[in-house]
Each structure stands twice: as structure tokens, then as C-alpha cells.
Design an enzyme around this catalytic site. Structure first.
Site, PDB file in Angstrom:
ATOM      1  N   SER A 154       0.900  -1.226  -0.008  1.00 49.91           N
ATOM      2  CA  SER A 154      -0.079  -0.055   0.060  1.00 49.91           C
ATOM      3  C   SER A 154       0.866   1.231  -0.037  1.00 49.91           C
ATOM      4  O   SER A 154       1.809   1.373   0.843  1.00 49.91           O
ATOM      5  CB  SER A 154      -0.745   0.062   1.269  1.00 49.91           C
ATOM      6  N   LYS A 265     -18.120  13.203  -6.149  1.00 51.21           N
ATOM      7  CA  LYS A 265     -17.311  14.286  -6.342  1.00 51.21           C
ATOM      8  C   LYS A 265     -17.615  14.839  -7.726  1.00 51.21           C
ATOM      9  O   LYS A 265     -18.726  15.797  -7.834  1.00 51.21           O
ATOM     10  CB  LYS A 265     -15.689  13.912  -6.064  1.00 51.21           C
TER      11      LYS A 265
HETATM   12  C1  LIG Z   1      -8.898   9.186  -2.296  1.00 48.45           C
HETATM   13  C2  LIG Z   1     -10.282   9.017  -1.605  1.00 48.45           C
HETATM   14  N1  LIG Z   1     -10.797   7.843  -1.547  1.00 48.45           N
HETATM   15  C3  LIG Z   1     -12.091   7.585  -1.080  1.00 48.45           C
HETATM   16  C4  LIG Z   1     -12.862   8.838  -0.671  1.00 48.45           C
HETATM   17  C5  LIG Z   1     -14.203   8.665  -0.171  1.00 48.45           C
HETATM   18  O1  LIG Z   1     -15.180   8.706  -1.028  1.00 48.45           O
HETATM   19  P1  LIG Z   1     -16.635   9.109  -0.580  1.00 48.45           P
HETATM   20  O2  LIG Z   1     -16.347  10.643  -0.327  1.00 48.45           O
HETATM   21  O3  LIG Z   1     -17.317   8.954  -1.759  1.00 48.45           O
HETATM   22  O4  LIG Z   1     -16.785   8.168   0.684  1.00 48.45           O
HETATM   23  C6  LIG Z   1     -12.067   9.982  -0.665  1.00 48.45           C
HETATM   24  C7  LIG Z   1     -12.874  10.838   0.145  1.00 48.45           C
HETATM   25  O5  LIG Z   1     -12.520  12.290   0.087  1.00 48.45           O
HETATM   26  C8  LIG Z   1     -10.835  10.311  -0.946  1.00 48.45           C
HETATM   27  O6  LIG Z   1     -10.289  11.439  -0.907  1.00 48.45           O
END
Ligand SMILES: Cc1ncc(COP(=O)(O)O)c(C=O)c1O
Length: 427
Positions: A154, A265
Site C-alpha cells: 500500500s 465528487k
Molecule cells: C482518495 C479518496 N478515496 C475515497 C474517498 C471516499 O469517497 P466518498 O467521499 O465517496 O466516501 C475519499 C474522500 O474524500 C478520498 O479522498
């Protein structure tokens, strides 16, 4: 037993040796205050059709302000087609999903949405979750648990939702230095070709706005026989000729096993998803508690998301305008001497380097200038790297950008914050 009959019980009475539950919560909150990272949420009401304007309520007042940090990156949450799709589906099918998919079936707009997403990324199938967070947590943990003796590799700057997925997998994990393919290779080499390996990383890292070396990671995955899982949350809708993200823009989608994204988003609604091979997604669908034991996304949200994705597959206008305005924002703020951190994407981080001043700058912008930019403090970014994270949209026009620069300069002077040369030299 008689003493606890309801008639005898006095809730205000406490004993010296009683567990004081309240105290632990107060101490936890006090600690956040002491570390200057207690979060305060602004009370905002966005005004549909006037993006990025919103009403801010505080101290009994309601004022119109400009939002400069929304992740509704392209304003699609207010697009007429998206609103109409949501209204139409809610009018026809009602508001909720009626239960988990196991209980209530998959509502038809969700079926259409999953087809749309599979097509967006050129994959066999798509699977929708109630948020991007849940999709990462559920998919990473389930994929790794289903692979025997899986090693999860990761990136050190992966999002909290990916870290949760890694934790829940209960598999061995190794962290590679951010975007460092040499470090990644040394971990892969030690693990060997025979062992199951899952590389998890993002395309656009949202706090610095930098981009992963996706091609090089895919090369290593092939060389060492590893599976790849990419989070394209901050890129879907915004990059690639049809909004398929950085993997689409760079012609790499077919080389990544699982592409994850959000509907919340650039697609302006709510929900998260993964796309990939039918078998992998069927296994996640069948084994992930975060998918199975929760109510499905409502039809109106699914229909709105599909409308946004379809629009952005065909239209370049939003992507082009966003890149233009993001570029202009960087130029204007840099020319004004502000410490804009270099970023090859739409994200414009401006370094403050101090948690209290970062919060004070945000407060001052809102109260004195009607500009909302939330402070980004530890643990979201390392201590000393506190910043304002600015996200220009197609609707932040040139005059709005100029006003932002003027307001920031006044705030920088008032708080005696380091200007461009001082701040970035110390970075
Ligand atoms: C890199 C990343 N992955 C996943 C998420 C989570 O997405 P969601 O807002 O749809 O829960 C975010 C949220 O900001 C994020 O920045």
C-alpha cells in the site's frame, strides 16, 4: 433487586467509585482542542444554479459567500440534467431503496448505473456501494481475504478508507514510500512471484494533487504477478476523453485489475464503486459485509449519477474550463507571492505550515471576505504542512479568482504568514 425498581432510581445520584463515562469523551475532545485539530463544520447551504455561491449561517446571521474548496469539482451537483434525473426518479420510484439488495432487489437505475460505470472504465462489470469510503473498505478487505496468504502493498499516502480496507483484511501489509516504484519493486521482489499480492494506490492524491506513476506500477505488477487496485476518486469525471480518470487519459485502464471511484465528487451525487472482471466483482458482491448488510443506494441518486456520468462522457466543456481556471488560479496566486505548492492537477494547495494560523486564515477569509476554504491540518497532512486546499471549478471566473488573490494577500499580511519564497524554501 428492589433498589433498582424504577420508582427508586435517581439518575442524578452518583457514587465516588462509579465509572464516569462522560469524562472519557470530554478528555478525548479536550485532546483535540489542545492539539489544535478540533474540527468545526461551517453551516452552509449551496444555491443551485449559482455555483460556487452558498449561504453561510453563523451567530444568527445568514450571508452569501463563495465556496473555494468543494469536491463537487465540476458543479455537476447543480447541473440541470442531473437534478431533473433525480427529481424524475424520485417522482416515479420514491425516495428510498427499500432495503439491502438481498431484501429489496437491485433497483433498476442502479443496474443502469453499474453498466454505465463498467463502460466508463472499459471493464466487464461495475459494483456500486453507498460511498467511496465503503467501496474501498469493503473491496480491499474482501479481495485480500479471498486470496490465500495475501500480501497487501500500500502507498504510504493512501486515503483513510483504503487504510481501513487494509486493516480489515487481516492480511500482512507492507507500505511503500509514496510513488516510489523502486521501493515497491524491492517489496515485490522479496515477496516473490508465487505469493498473492495486491498493490493498492491512488491516481490523484488529493492533498498534494500529485499523480501516481501508474504505468510503472502496472509494469511491476506484471513482472511480479501482482493484482492492482487503484482509487480514482479525485480523477473520475475530470481526466480522460470520457472522464474515465487518469487511467483512461494515459491508456492504462486495461492494465489495472480494479478501478475504484466515487459518485460524490465530479459526478455530483453520492456513492462509490469498483469496476473490474466479473468474477472479482461477483466475489466482492457475495462476501463483503459492507456491501451485503446495508441498504442500497436509492434510485433517484443512482439515476442522477448516471445522468452526470453520461453528460461527462460526451462533454469536454467542464473538463477544459476546470483545467483553465485551475491553471489561472495557480498563476494569479503565485504571481501575488503566495506559497502555492506545485501540483500537476486541478488541486491548488497553498502552504500555511501552522495549524492555528491555518484555522485563523480560514476563519478570516470567511468572516471578513465571504470566502470559504476549510483548513487542512494534521492528521490529514503532516504537521508543519498545514494548508489551504483550493479547488477551482469551471464556475470560478476570472474576477472571482482575482478577488480570492486579494483576500489571501490581506489574510497573509494580517497573520504574518510566509510568502512564496520563504515558505517553499523551508518546505
Ligand atoms: C482518495 C479518496 N478515496 C475515497 C474517498 C471516499 O469517497 P466518498 O467521499 O465517496 O466516501 C475519499 C474522500 O474524500 C478520498 O479522498
Amino acid at each position: 433487586m428492589d433498589a433498582i425498581r424504577s420508582g427508586d432510581y435517581d439518575p442524578s445520584q452518583t457514587w465516588e467509585d462509579d465509572m464516569n463515562y462522560q469524562r472519557f469523551f470530554e478528555e478525548a475532545i479536550d485532546q483535540l482542542h489542545a492539539e489544535r485539530r478540533y474540527r468545526v463544520f461551517a453551516d452552509l447551504e449551496r444555491i443551485a444554479g449559482r455555483f460556487p455561491r452558498a449561504i453561510w449561517r453563523a451567530n444568527g446571521r445568514a450571508e452569501e459567500i463563495t465556496v473555494w474548496c468543494s469536491n463537487d469539482y465540476l458543479g455537476m451537483g447543480q447541473h440541470a440534467d442531473v437534478i431533473a434525473a433525480m427529481q424524475q426518479a424520485a417522482g416515479g420510484m420514491g425516495t428510498g431503496a427499500g432495503g439491502t439488495r438481498n431484501i429489496s432487489g437491485t433497483n433498476h437505475p442502479l443496474v443502469e448505473l453499474e453498466h454505465e460505470l463498467a463502460d466508463l472504465h472499459g471493464k466487464e462489470a461495475g459494483l456500486v456501494f453507498t460511498s467511496g469510503f465503503v467501496s474501498n473498505e469493503a473491496a480491499i478487505s474482501t479481495i485480500a481475504r479471498l486470496l490465500p496468504n495475501c500480501l497487501i502493498i500500500s502507498d504510504e499516502l493512501n486515503h483513510a478508507s483504503m487504510i481501513e480496507g487494509v486493516r480489515r483484511a487481516s492480511a500482512e501489509k507492507k507500505i511503500f514510500r509514496h510513488n516510489d516504484v523502486a521501493h515497491l519493486e524491492s517489496i515485490l521482489q522479496t515477496a516473490g512471484r508465487e505469493r498473492a499480492k495486491l498493490i493498492v494506490f491512488e491516481s490523484v492524491y488529493s492533498m498534494d494533487g500529485d499523480i501516481a506513476p501508474i504505468g510503472a506500477i502496472a509494469d511491476l505488477a506484471e513482472k511480479y504477478n501482482a493484482m492492482t487496485y487503484i482509487d480514482e476518486v479525485h480523477a473520475v469525471g475530470m481526466y480522460g476523453p470520457r472522464g474515465g480518470g487518469i487511467t483512461e487519459r494515459e491508456g492504462l485502464a486495461h492494465r489495472i485489475d480494479v478501478i475504484e471511484g466515487t459518485l460524490a465528487k465530479a459526478f455530483g451525487t453520492l456513492g462509490g464503486y469498483i469496476t473490474g472482471k466479473r468474477t472479482v466483482l461477483d466475489a466482492v458482491r457475495s462476501y463483503a459485509p459492507g456491501f451485503i448488510f446495508t441498504t442500497a443506494l436509492p434510485p433517484a441518486i443512482a439515476a442522477a449519477a448516471t445522468a452526470a456520468i453520461r453528460h461527462l462522457k460526451a462533454s469536454q466543456a467542464e473538463r477544459v474550463a476546470q483545467q483553465t481556471q485551475a491553471g489561472r488560479t495557480k498563476d494569479v496566486l503565485s504571481a501575488a507571492g503566495l506559497p502555492v505548492m506545485a501540483s500537476p492537477t486541478h488541486i491548488v494547495p497553498v502552504l500555511v505550515g501552522d495549524p492555528e494560523k491555518c484555522k485563523a486564515a480560514s476563519d478570516m477569509l470567511l468572516e471578513d471576505h465571504g470566502i470559504y476554504i476549510q483548513p487542512i491540518n494534521y492528521p490529514t497532512v503532516p504537521r508543519g504542512m498545514e494548508r489551504l486546499r483550493i479547488t477551482p471549478s469551471p464556475y470560478h471566473d476570472d474576477a472571482v479568482i482575482d478577488r480570492l488573490a486579494e483576500a489571501l494577500i490581506q489574510v497573509w499580511d494580517a497573520l504574518d504568514l510566509p510568502k512564496r519564497d520563504q515558505a517553499l524554501a523551508a518546505e
